[in-house]
Design an enzyme around this catalytic site. Structure first.
Site, PDB file in Angstrom:
ATOM      1  N   ASP A   4     -26.826  60.524 -14.337  1.00 16.95           N
ATOM      2  CA  ASP A   4     -27.569  60.662 -15.591  1.00 16.95           C
ATOM      3  C   ASP A   4     -28.734  61.621 -15.385  1.00 16.95           C
ATOM      4  O   ASP A   4     -29.758  61.254 -14.816  1.00 16.95           O
ATOM      5  CB  ASP A   4     -28.063  59.243 -15.960  1.00 16.95           C
ATOM      6  CG  ASP A   4     -29.013  59.230 -17.136  1.00 16.95           C
ATOM      7  OD1 ASP A   4     -28.908  60.128 -17.988  1.00 16.95           O
ATOM      8  OD2 ASP A   4     -29.846  58.304 -17.208  1.00 16.95           O
ATOM      9  N   CYS A  20     -33.524  62.878 -29.596  1.00 13.58           N
ATOM     10  CA  CYS A  20     -33.810  63.965 -28.654  1.00 13.58           C
ATOM     11  C   CYS A  20     -34.751  64.987 -29.272  1.00 13.58           C
ATOM     12  O   CYS A  20     -34.573  65.359 -30.436  1.00 13.58           O
ATOM     13  CB  CYS A  20     -32.540  64.722 -28.293  1.00 13.58           C
ATOM     14  SG  CYS A  20     -31.267  63.693 -27.616  1.00 13.58           S
ATOM     15  N   GLY A  57     -25.521  56.403 -29.094  1.00 14.55           N
ATOM     16  CA  GLY A  57     -26.814  55.784 -28.826  1.00 14.55           C
ATOM     17  C   GLY A  57     -27.312  55.062 -30.052  1.00 14.55           C
ATOM     18  O   GLY A  57     -27.042  53.875 -30.264  1.00 14.55           O
ATOM     19  N   ALA A  82     -36.310  60.119 -22.478  1.00 18.78           N
ATOM     20  CA  ALA A  82     -37.360  61.057 -22.041  1.00 18.78           C
ATOM     21  C   ALA A  82     -38.550  60.992 -23.003  1.00 18.78           C
ATOM     22  O   ALA A  82     -39.337  61.926 -23.086  1.00 18.78           O
ATOM     23  CB  ALA A  82     -36.784  62.470 -21.983  1.00 18.78           C
ATOM     24  N   GLU A 109     -39.392  64.632 -24.067  1.00 17.90           N
ATOM     25  CA  GLU A 109     -38.288  65.371 -24.706  1.00 17.90           C
ATOM     26  C   GLU A 109     -37.471  64.403 -25.565  1.00 17.90           C
ATOM     27  O   GLU A 109     -36.261  64.555 -25.742  1.00 17.90           O
ATOM     28  CB  GLU A 109     -37.417  66.044 -23.645  1.00 17.90           C
ATOM     29  CG  GLU A 109     -38.114  67.200 -22.984  1.00 17.90           C
ATOM     30  CD  GLU A 109     -37.233  67.964 -22.004  1.00 17.90           C
ATOM     31  OE1 GLU A 109     -36.001  67.954 -22.148  1.00 17.90           O
ATOM     32  OE2 GLU A 109     -37.817  68.568 -21.082  1.00 17.90           O
ATOM     33  N   SER A 131     -19.443  67.541 -49.960  1.00 15.05           N
ATOM     34  CA  SER A 131     -18.789  66.535 -49.107  1.00 15.05           C
ATOM     35  C   SER A 131     -19.362  65.134 -49.270  1.00 15.05           C
ATOM     36  O   SER A 131     -18.669  64.145 -49.041  1.00 15.05           O
ATOM     37  CB  SER A 131     -18.888  66.941 -47.632  1.00 15.05           C
ATOM     38  OG  SER A 131     -18.232  68.153 -47.432  1.00 15.05           O
TER      39      SER A 131
END
Ligand code: XMP
Length: 497
Positions: free
Chosen positions: A266, A323, A379, A407, A434, A489
């Site tokens: 990881d 992220c 996640g 992070a 991050e 859509s």
């Protein structure tokens, strides 16, 4: 391939890399749609979602829960494997704590528990309670100094009893127990459990020592979860993450001893010397364990990790819901294009890839697999479920759970505090995150979520005329859409109820 040959390959590769400043178009899942094709499929249930996690591990559903501390510990990993997928236990805790989580999964179901946990008759009820809690089990076999069975203690035997009394005071003694013998058929054991309406059947060797334990729960699980992801001993599959720092090899060793089925290296930037050398060291020291390496976003990264020994490559730099890598560093690759390019490279070596991060809907799962991935890692889609370890809370009368990037500042602070009790806020002040901390609505059991996701995926596959994931890889075709197509859509021109 031995280490020397791998190193030679890697040298060859790095010397032949071209560093042009190419600007190409990178697409996200929302930029494309699967083109509907003629389909002979009559029912969504005729579509198989069986797939390869690694070269040697097969899953019945292509979904993995992410190695994040708000997503996967033993409870999530158990539910994922029961449904036919797998969970990867995160590494943001001590080695002992991570090993315990793996052991809880491996002990959850068995054809036969070969080494059931035991306790002495003189131990206190409090010790027994702790042992059960730490290992996620509901009974202990009681053995004497010669390792012979003298009784059994279940959770029920401990209700409302003072902590000071001993195991011997509350256990059911051996004379009252129904026991099985070493080598007996599972069917015979099942009959004994049914006939005597008991939940546990200790299996004894001729000398009275313990050969194992068969439980009604294990037999029940097989009928309840026919698609469960199991190892050769009918235990649920589970993965464990390791990092690339000093403790990586020790962590790997302890996880393997605990029975982990696959390791995930990881690291955010998997196309790095650090990741490659860790991968080579793990493969050198533990050649029999399957290793997933990542994360990468380009074919060169896929190739280098495969040549270094990866049994599967994880793809995704910055697409995740929590992220901020792309914002903080300016680096990353839109996930749909990354998966497409990486899958093409991995196919040359017959190695599967995982599309990790950025999945928001079942349609995204279909697109990721159609682009060539064999599995997807989720996640935040799973963080709001009952089975996730994240903190639950109520805000404005609604239930939420916490999800955080590994992070993120909060995750970093948590790690520091775990490792060092004296950590102060100022010790992590210079940290450049991050990822972020966030919340997601509480969604109930992961079983329901997986049901919805798999239903959508099966439908998506049938729109492509594909009855299997291999067929989806072969047949799928995409159309790139514009912002008008995207608007069209979703639901539009109505007021959602
Ligand atoms: P989703 O979109 O499913 O993404 O929530 C989960 C994946 O995100 C990655 N991850 C991170 N990436 N900073 C990042 O840039 C982080 O703090 C972070 N935490 C997790 C990881 O690959 C995970 O599987």
């Amino acid at each position: 391939m031995n280490t020397f040959t791998r190193l030679f390959f890697l040298l060859l590769i790095s010397s032949s890399q071209a560093y042009n400043k190419v600007v190409s178009t990178g697409l996200a899942y929302d930029d494309v749609l699967l083109i509907p094709q003629c389909s002979a499929i009559k029912s969504r249930m005729d579509v198989s979602t069986t797939t390869q996690l690694t070269k040697n591990i097969t899953l019945n559903i292509p979904i993995i829960s992410a190695n994040m501390d708000t997503v996967t510990e033993s409870r999530m990993a158990i539910a994922m494997a029961q449904m036919g997928g797998i969970g990867i236990i995160h590494r943001f805790n001590s080695i002992e704590a991570q090993v315990q989580e793996v052991e809880k999964v491996k002990r959850f179901t068995n054809a036969i528990i070969e080494q059931p946990l035991t306790i002495g008759p003189e131990a206190s009820i409090e010790d027994a309670r702790c042992m059960m809690k730490n290992n996620g089990i509901t009974s202990l076999l009681v053995t004497n100094a010669d390792n012979k069975l003298v009784g059994i203690l279940t959770k029920r035997d401990m209700w409302f009893h003072p902590r000071k009394i001993t195991v011997a005071d509350r256990m059911s003694p051996k004379a009252k127990l129904i026991v099985g013998y070493e080598g007996m058929e599972l069917e015979e054991a099942k009959n004994l459990l049914l006939q005597h309406r008991i939940e546990k059947l200790p299996i004894l060797k001729p000398d009275g020592t313990i050969a194992g334990l068969i439980t009604s729960k294990d037999i029940d699980q097989a009928t309840k979860y026919p698609k469960a992801a199991l190892d050769s001993r009918r235990r649920l599959l589970v993965g464990g993450a390791i990092g690339v720092k000093e403790d990586a090899l020790e962590r790997a060793e302890k996880l393997i001893e605990a029975g982990v089925d696959v390791l995930v290296i990881d690291i955010a930037h998997g196309h790095s010397n650090l990741a490659i050398s860790t991968l080579m060291n793990v493969k050198e020291q533990f050649p029999d364990i399957e290793v997933i390496a990542g994360n990468v976003a380009c074919p060169e990264g896929v190739r280098d990790l495969i040549l270094a020994g990866a049994d599967c490559v994880k793809v995704g730099v910055g697409p995740g819901s929590i992220c901020t890598t792309r914002i903080t560093t300016g680096a990353g690759y839109p996930q749909f294009s990354a998966v497409l390019a990486c899958a093409e490279e991995a196919a040359k070596y017959n190695v599967p890839i995982i599309a990790d991060g950025g999945i928001k809907t079942s349609g995204d799962i279909a697109k990721a697999l159609a682009a060539g991935a064999h599995t997807v890692m989720l996640g935040s889609m799973l963080a709001g479920t009952e089975e996730s370890p994240g903190l639950a809370f109520i805000k404005n009368g609604k239930r939420f759970k916490v999800v955080r990037g590994m992070a993120s500042f909060g995750a970093k602070l948590g790690r520091e505090v775990n490792e060092n009790n004296n950590t102060k806020l100022k010790d992590v002040e210079g940290y450049v995150p991050e990822g972020i901390e966030a919340m997601v609505p509480f969604k109930g059991s992961v079983v329901e979520i997986l049901h919805q996701l798999l239903g959508g995926l099966r439908s998506g596959m049938s729109y492509c005329g594909a009855t299997s994931i291999e067929q989806l890889h072969e047949k799928a075709q995409f159309v790139r859409i514009t912002s008008a197509g995207r608007r069209e859509s979703g639901a539009h021109d109505v007021i959602p109820a």
